[in-house]
Motif scaffolding. Structure first.
Motif, PDB file in Angstrom:
ATOM      1  N   ILE A 175       0.824  -1.208   0.000  1.00 33.68           N
ATOM      2  CA  ILE A 175       0.000   0.000   0.000  1.00 33.68           C
ATOM      3  C   ILE A 175       0.857   1.256   0.000  1.00 33.68           C
ATOM      4  N   GLU A 176       1.867   1.290   0.842  1.00 35.13           N
ATOM      5  CA  GLU A 176       2.736   2.475   0.900  1.00 35.13           C
ATOM      6  C   GLU A 176       3.403   2.718  -0.445  1.00 35.13           C
ATOM      7  N   GLY A 177       3.916   1.661  -1.069  1.00 34.37           N
ATOM      8  CA  GLY A 177       4.583   1.820  -2.360  1.00 34.37           C
ATOM      9  C   GLY A 177       3.635   2.268  -3.454  1.00 34.37           C
ATOM     10  N   ILE A 178       2.433   1.701  -3.467  1.00 37.36           N
ATOM     11  CA  ILE A 178       1.437   2.079  -4.479  1.00 37.36           C
ATOM     12  C   ILE A 178       1.084   3.556  -4.360  1.00 37.36           C
ATOM     13  N   LEU A 179       0.871   4.013  -3.137  1.00 39.66           N
ATOM     14  CA  LEU A 179       0.459   5.407  -2.950  1.00 39.66           C
ATOM     15  C   LEU A 179       1.629   6.369  -3.093  1.00 39.66           C
ATOM     16  N   THR A 180       2.818   5.953  -2.737  1.00 47.42           N
ATOM     17  CA  THR A 180       3.992   6.791  -2.969  1.00 47.42           C
ATOM     18  C   THR A 180       4.176   7.044  -4.457  1.00 47.42           C
ATOM     19  N   LYS A 181       4.017   6.010  -5.257  1.00 51.22           N
ATOM     20  CA  LYS A 181       4.100   6.177  -6.708  1.00 51.22           C
ATOM     21  C   LYS A 181       2.963   7.058  -7.216  1.00 51.22           C
ATOM     22  N   ALA A 182       1.749   6.824  -6.692  1.00 48.47           N
ATOM     23  CA  ALA A 182       0.583   7.580  -7.153  1.00 48.47           C
ATOM     24  C   ALA A 182       0.755   9.082  -6.931  1.00 48.47           C
ATOM     25  N   PHE A 183       1.261   9.456  -5.763  1.00 52.20           N
ATOM     26  CA  PHE A 183       1.372  10.880  -5.435  1.00 52.20           C
ATOM     27  C   PHE A 183       2.722  11.471  -5.851  1.00 52.20           C
ATOM     28  N   GLY A 184       3.801  10.727  -5.603  1.00 51.71           N
ATOM     29  CA  GLY A 184       5.132  11.265  -5.850  1.00 51.71           C
ATOM     30  C   GLY A 184       5.569  11.223  -7.292  1.00 51.71           C
ATOM     31  N   ILE A 185       5.056  10.279  -8.071  1.00 52.69           N
ATOM     32  CA  ILE A 185       5.480  10.123  -9.463  1.00 52.69           C
ATOM     33  C   ILE A 185       4.352  10.466 -10.434  1.00 52.69           C
ATOM     34  N   LEU A 186       3.175   9.905 -10.198  1.00 48.78           N
ATOM     35  CA  LEU A 186       2.058  10.101 -11.129  1.00 48.78           C
ATOM     36  C   LEU A 186       1.311  11.412 -10.912  1.00 48.78           C
ATOM     37  N   GLY A 187       1.513  12.038  -9.768  1.00 47.01           N
ATOM     38  CA  GLY A 187       0.887  13.335  -9.515  1.00 47.01           C
ATOM     39  C   GLY A 187      -0.591  13.282  -9.185  1.00 47.01           C
ATOM     40  N   LEU A 188      -1.077  12.146  -8.691  1.00 44.04           N
ATOM     41  CA  LEU A 188      -2.477  12.062  -8.299  1.00 44.04           C
ATOM     42  C   LEU A 188      -2.709  12.821  -6.994  1.00 44.04           C
ATOM     43  N   LYS A 189      -3.948  13.190  -6.726  1.00 44.29           N
ATOM     44  CA  LYS A 189      -4.234  14.166  -5.673  1.00 44.29           C
ATOM     45  C   LYS A 189      -5.148  13.669  -4.554  1.00 44.29           C
ATOM     46  N   GLY A 190      -5.516  12.405  -4.548  1.00 46.03           N
ATOM     47  CA  GLY A 190      -6.402  11.887  -3.519  1.00 46.03           C
ATOM     48  C   GLY A 190      -6.529  10.383  -3.659  1.00 46.03           C
ATOM     49  N   ILE A 191      -7.369   9.796  -2.824  1.00 45.50           N
ATOM     50  CA  ILE A 191      -7.571   8.349  -2.788  1.00 45.50           C
ATOM     51  C   ILE A 191      -9.066   8.063  -2.857  1.00 45.50           C
ATOM     52  N   LYS A 192      -9.425   7.029  -3.591  1.00 45.73           N
ATOM     53  CA  LYS A 192     -10.811   6.568  -3.637  1.00 45.73           C
ATOM     54  C   LYS A 192     -10.920   5.189  -2.991  1.00 45.73           C
ATOM     55  N   ILE A 193     -11.850   5.046  -2.059  1.00 39.36           N
ATOM     56  CA  ILE A 193     -12.202   3.763  -1.464  1.00 39.36           C
ATOM     57  C   ILE A 193     -13.698   3.569  -1.644  1.00 39.36           C
ATOM     58  N   HIS A 194     -14.093   2.412  -2.138  1.00 42.50           N
ATOM     59  CA  HIS A 194     -15.507   2.090  -2.306  1.00 42.50           C
ATOM     60  C   HIS A 194     -15.818   0.921  -1.383  1.00 42.50           C
ATOM     61  N   CYS A 195     -16.388   1.223  -0.234  1.00 43.23           N
ATOM     62  CA  CYS A 195     -16.623   0.190   0.783  1.00 43.23           C
ATOM     63  C   CYS A 195     -17.517  -0.930   0.274  1.00 43.23           C
ATOM     64  N   HIS A 196     -18.528  -0.600  -0.522  1.00 42.38           N
ATOM     65  CA  HIS A 196     -19.435  -1.613  -1.024  1.00 42.38           C
ATOM     66  C   HIS A 196     -18.701  -2.608  -1.906  1.00 42.38           C
ATOM     67  N   VAL A 197     -17.917  -2.081  -2.827  1.00 45.23           N
ATOM     68  CA  VAL A 197     -17.225  -2.917  -3.804  1.00 45.23           C
ATOM     69  C   VAL A 197     -16.052  -3.660  -3.158  1.00 45.23           C
ATOM     70  N   GLN A 198     -15.329  -2.967  -2.282  1.00 36.72           N
ATOM     71  CA  GLN A 198     -14.146  -3.556  -1.657  1.00 36.72           C
ATOM     72  C   GLN A 198     -14.476  -4.396  -0.419  1.00 36.72           C
ATOM     73  N   ARG A 199     -15.748  -4.446  -0.070  1.00 36.10           N
ATOM     74  CA  ARG A 199     -16.210  -5.270   1.058  1.00 36.10           C
ATOM     75  C   ARG A 199     -15.420  -4.966   2.335  1.00 36.10           C
ATOM     76  N   VAL A 200     -15.389  -3.697   2.670  1.00 36.15           N
ATOM     77  CA  VAL A 200     -14.634  -3.283   3.846  1.00 36.15           C
ATOM     78  C   VAL A 200     -15.381  -2.153   4.546  1.00 36.15           C
ATOM     79  N   ALA A 201     -15.413  -2.193   5.868  1.00 39.81           N
ATOM     80  CA  ALA A 201     -16.024  -1.117   6.643  1.00 39.81           C
ATOM     81  C   ALA A 201     -15.078   0.075   6.686  1.00 39.81           C
ATOM     82  N   PRO A 202     -15.617   1.293   6.689  1.00 41.35           N
ATOM     83  CA  PRO A 202     -14.735   2.463   6.736  1.00 41.35           C
ATOM     84  C   PRO A 202     -13.839   2.505   7.962  1.00 41.35           C
ATOM     85  N   ASP A 203     -14.306   1.934   9.081  1.00 45.17           N
ATOM     86  CA  ASP A 203     -13.490   1.960  10.298  1.00 45.17           C
ATOM     87  C   ASP A 203     -12.716   0.662  10.510  1.00 45.17           C
TER      88      ASP A 203
END
Length: 297
Positions: free
Chosen positions: A110-138
Motif C-alpha cells: 500500500i505504501e509503495g502504491i500510494l507513494t508512486k501515485a502521489f510522488g510520481i504520477l501526480g495524483l491528488k487523492g484516494i478513492k475507497i468504495h466500501c461496497h465494492v471492496q467489502r470493507v467497513a470504513p473503520d
C-alpha cells in the motif's frame, strides 16, 4: 427558463452563473469500463451515455466544465497500480482534470502504491468504495491507507454511506457502512480530509450533523440532487453547510443527462455565494491552485 433548457442539450456555462467543477467523475480503462457498465445494466440501471473513457471525458469538457476529479476504484487487490497509471494518463490528456488513486486494502504494498501515485504520477487523492471492496470504513485494514493520506495531505473519497443497496453485491452493504462508522474514522484521524459522496445517502441528516464536529469532513452531491433516488435533500442543509459541500455527478455511471444534477441544484434557491462555494470554490480550496486559471477562460 430552466424547464425549457431541460429539453435540449445545454452547456454548463449557459446554465450556471459560476464555473463548475465536477468532483466525482469515474474513469476506467475501456475493458474495465465496459465490465462495470454491463454489471450496472444487469443489476442496477442503464447508463445514459456510451463511449470510450476518452470520448466521454471529451464530451464532458465540451459542455463547458471548468474542471473534474477523475476517480477509479479497485474491486480486487493487484490492479491498483494499473488503474492509477491509467488515471494519470487521462489527466495528462485533460489538463483541467485531477486524478485520484485506487488502492485496495489487500494490496501487498500500500505504501509503495500510494507513494508512486502521489510522488510520481501526480495524483491528488484516494478513492475507497466500501461496497465494492467489502470493507467497513473503520476497519483496521484501512489504517495504512488513512495514514498515507495524512502523510501526503491528500483527501480520501470514501463511499461509506449505506445506500444504494444492490443485492448483486452478494452481501448486505448496510452492515458495513454508515455515519457511525465514519465517525469512528474521524475520531481516530483528526487531520484526515474525508469526502463522503452521495451526501451520505441514506443517512444524509446524520452526516450533515457530523460536519458540525469534524472540520475536515466534506460531502459531495453525487446523484442526490438529480431526483433519481426517493430521498429528500433540504435546502437549509445545503445552505448551512455550503462551505463543505462539493458538486459531483457520478458521470458516466448515471441513467440521465449529466446536467440534470446542476439544473436541480440551481432550482433550490440557494444564495449566489452558497452556489459558488458548492460548484467551484470549495474544490479550489481543497486543491489550491489546481483550477483557478481555467475559470478565467
Amino acid at each position: 427558463m430552466l424547464e425549457k433548457r431541460r429539453e435540449c442539450q445545454v452547456t454548463f456555462q449557459e446554465i450556471s452563473p459560476f464555473p463548475v467543477i465536477d468532483c466525482h467523475v469515474h474513469v476506467f480503462p475501456d475493458g474495465v469500463s465496459e465490465a462495470v457498465r454491463k454489471w450496472f445494466s444487469k443489476n442496477a440501471w442503464e447508463f445514459h451515455e456510451r463511449g470510450s473513457t476518452e470520448e466521454l471525458l471529451l464530451r464532458l469538457f465540451e459542455k463547458g466544465l471548468t474542471g473534474a476529479i477523475l476517480i477509479p476504484y479497485a474491486h480486487k487487490p493487484g490492479i491498483s497500480e494499473n488503474l492509477n497509471e491509467f488515471v494519470a494518463q487521462m489527466t495528462r490528456g485533460f489538463p483541467r482534470a485531477l486524478g485520484f488513486a485506487a488502492v485496495h486494502q489487500e494490496d501487498k504494498d500500500i505504501e509503495g502504491i500510494l507513494t508512486k501515485a502521489f510522488g510520481i504520477l501526480g495524483l491528488k487523492g484516494i478513492k475507497i468504495h466500501c461496497h465494492v471492496q467489502r470493507v467497513a470504513p473503520d476497519a483496521r485494514e484501512l489504517d495504512p491507507i488513512y495514514e498515507e493520506a495524512v502523510n501526503w495531505d491528500v483527501p480520501v473519497l470514501i463511499h461509506a454511506g449505506r445506500e444504494p443497496y444492490i443485492p448483486a453485491y452478494g452481501y448486505d452493504v448496510r452492515q458495513l457502512t454508515g455515519a457511525r462508522r465514519v465517525e469512528n474514522v474521524l475520531r481516530r484521524y483528526g487531520s484526515l480530509k474525508l469526502i463522503v459522496p452521495h451526501l451520505g445517502f441514506d443517512e444524509t441528516e446524520e452526516f450533515f450533523r457530523l460536519l458540525d464536529r469534524f472540520p475536515n469532513l466534506y460531502l459531495d452531491t453525487t446523484m442526490m440532487l438529480a431526483k433519481f433516488f426517493p430521498v429528500e435533500v433540504k435546502r437549509e442543509w445545503l445552505s448551512s453547510y455550503a462551505d463543505r459541500i462539493l458538486y459531483g455527478t457520478d458521470y458516466p455511471h448515471i441513467p440521465y443527462q449529466v446536467e440534470r444534477e446542476l439544473l436541480n441544484l440551481l432550482e433550490m434557491g440557494l444564495h449566489e455565494g452558497e452556489l459558488e462555494l458548492i460548484l467551484y470554490k470549495n474544490a479550489t480550496r481543497l486543491f489550491p491552485g489546481s483550477f483557478t486559471e481555467y475559470a478565467k477562460g
